[in-house]
Design an enzyme around this catalytic site. Sequence first.
Site, mmCIF file in Angstrom:
data_model
loop_
_atom_site.group_PDB
_atom_site.id
_atom_site.type_symbol
_atom_site.label_atom_id
_atom_site.label_comp_id
_atom_site.label_asym_id
_atom_site.label_seq_id
_atom_site.Cartn_x
_atom_site.Cartn_y
_atom_site.Cartn_z
ATOM 1 N N GLU A 227 0.815 -1.223 0.000
ATOM 2 C CA GLU A 227 0.000 0.000 0.000
ATOM 3 C C GLU A 227 0.846 1.269 0.000
ATOM 4 O OE1 GLU A 227 -2.577 0.197 3.405
ATOM 5 O OE2 GLU A 227 -3.392 2.157 2.855
ATOM 6 N N LYS A 229 1.249 5.659 -0.238
ATOM 7 C CA LYS A 229 0.627 6.853 0.346
ATOM 8 C C LYS A 229 1.316 8.081 -0.213
ATOM 9 C CE LYS A 229 -1.051 8.479 4.839
ATOM 10 N NZ LYS A 229 -1.258 8.111 6.253
ATOM 11 N N HIS A 287 -8.314 -0.123 -0.298
ATOM 12 C CA HIS A 287 -8.705 0.397 1.003
ATOM 13 C C HIS A 287 -9.674 1.516 0.699
ATOM 14 C CE1 HIS A 287 -5.467 -0.879 4.156
ATOM 15 N NE2 HIS A 287 -6.217 -1.872 3.729
ATOM 16 N N ASP A 297 -8.690 9.235 6.301
ATOM 17 C CA ASP A 297 -9.419 8.123 6.918
ATOM 18 C C ASP A 297 -10.796 8.459 7.462
ATOM 19 O OD1 ASP A 297 -7.240 6.046 6.752
ATOM 20 O OD2 ASP A 297 -6.193 7.605 7.850
ATOM 21 N N ASP A 327 -10.812 1.130 5.109
ATOM 22 C CA ASP A 327 -9.818 1.695 6.013
ATOM 23 C C ASP A 327 -10.222 3.104 6.423
ATOM 24 O OD1 ASP A 327 -7.630 2.334 7.483
ATOM 25 O OD2 ASP A 327 -6.235 2.502 5.799
HETATM 26 C C1 RNT Z 1 -2.247 4.376 6.655
HETATM 27 C C2 RNT Z 1 -2.730 3.245 5.814
HETATM 28 C C3 RNT Z 1 -2.935 1.951 6.539
HETATM 29 C C4 RNT Z 1 -3.550 2.115 7.907
HETATM 30 C C5 RNT Z 1 -4.030 0.823 8.522
HETATM 31 C C6 RNT Z 1 -4.301 0.977 9.978
HETATM 32 O O1 RNT Z 1 -2.281 5.574 6.026
HETATM 33 O O2 RNT Z 1 -3.896 3.612 5.142
HETATM 34 O O3 RNT Z 1 -3.646 1.088 5.739
HETATM 35 O O4 RNT Z 1 -4.620 3.006 7.901
HETATM 36 O O5 RNT Z 1 -3.147 -0.175 8.252
HETATM 37 ZN ZN ZN Z 2 -5.021 2.108 4.112
#
Ligand code: RNT
Ligand code: ZN
Length: 420
Positions: A227, A229, A287, A297, A327
């Site tokens: 993942e 970011k 997510h 989030d 998520d």
């Molecule tokens: C963080 C990511 C990750 C978390 C979780 C808790 O920016 O999105 O996926 O939110 O693993």
């Molecule tokens: Zn995430």
Amino acid sequence: MGSIDSAYRLARERYSELAVDVDSTLGVLLDTPISIHCWQGDDVTGFENIEKGVSGGGIQATGNYPGKARDIGELREDLEQVQRFVPGRHRISLHAMYGDFGDEVVDRNGIEFRHFESWVEWAKENNVGLDFNATMFAHRNADSGFTLSSKDPDVREFWVEHVKRCRGICAEIGKRMGTPCVHNLWVPDGMKDTTVDQSGYRELLKESLDEIYSVEYSPDHLLDSVESKLFGLGSESFVVGSHDFYLGYAVSRGLMPCLDTGHYHPMESVADKISAIMPFVSRIMLHVSRGVRWDSDHVVVLNDEAKDLFHEIVRGGYLNRVHIGLDYFDASINRVGAWVTGIRATQKALLYALLEPVEQLKGYETEGDYFERMALLEELKSMPWGAIWDNYCDKNSVPNGIELREKVKEYENKTHTTRS
Ligand code: RNT
Ligand code: ZN
């Protein structure tokens, strides 16, 4: 006949005029599991008996609404209630820090399958699947802001060991559950300010990942996703695991990219990425989240972004290659309510997409009849899909939207208010 039922019949008729078969649509919806993130229930805290470090990477639940799950029993109690509020059978996405540790002090590089065995039993009893995430934050070895890309070899080694164990645990879970367990990896690594050695950190991350993924497991037991970011609080200027980094990594290593919908520029369309990525990977992980300014989030709601995302998945015929996970975490409202609202919004977005006469629209497009395409797309927005959703909830013995609010309150009064 109740009003929900009669509204459904009329709605079904309207859709059949567009050659949309509502029954088969609902069958697809029912067969599509959502991977429900366990961490909404306790504000991403977990059950470890180790000293916590700063969270890092911008993940921090804000708010102090009462009723947070304080232990594994309360979290499971809430998750069981969540199940009763959403139609269909789903999966629960665990984080390594949610092991059943009891009083045992277990550091991240010491976790074993036995710490998750009771989750497997619980999942079987509750008829849900399981997915897994390494926990790479809220730990002293993450306080520098770096984990797998740390310049300290001991820190790197610690985290490589953690993820290796997580994958092993995940594969064992998948084996016992009889469906592959998705292991998702997100690391907070990044820097607040202009970073000079970006390349150095990225090389280190690649090295650590190669070490981690050199261990092979059967895809019947384990599927891996990575993942990316864009930025987080404290990592505003540089994130080692950016979208480009992980897309390249996933494609070259045969892993799934995990697209968190809160992890891109606000003007960037995650929906548009789907068909750009799918030709090069066998599956992707999502997510589903809702970004609001700097926070990635917020609770998912049925907005244009969510609809666009599922339109693209359905229009491209990708549904069986997409793992839909959630998520978000909101500590300022009833947590079960937050969970349920986001899950149901995700399901609604999928339903809304499934009710589209895709072939007809594609036909107009291919023929160059762009007015017809636009006009039908507009018309679809006011079709009575809500009546189909209400009936779907009814048929699956879960409350419809109107009843839900009361039921969430009832549960809160019965359960959450006793937690202080
Ligand atoms: C963080 C990511 C990750 C978390 C979780 C808790 O920016 O999105 O996926 O939110 O693993
Ligand atoms: Zn995430």
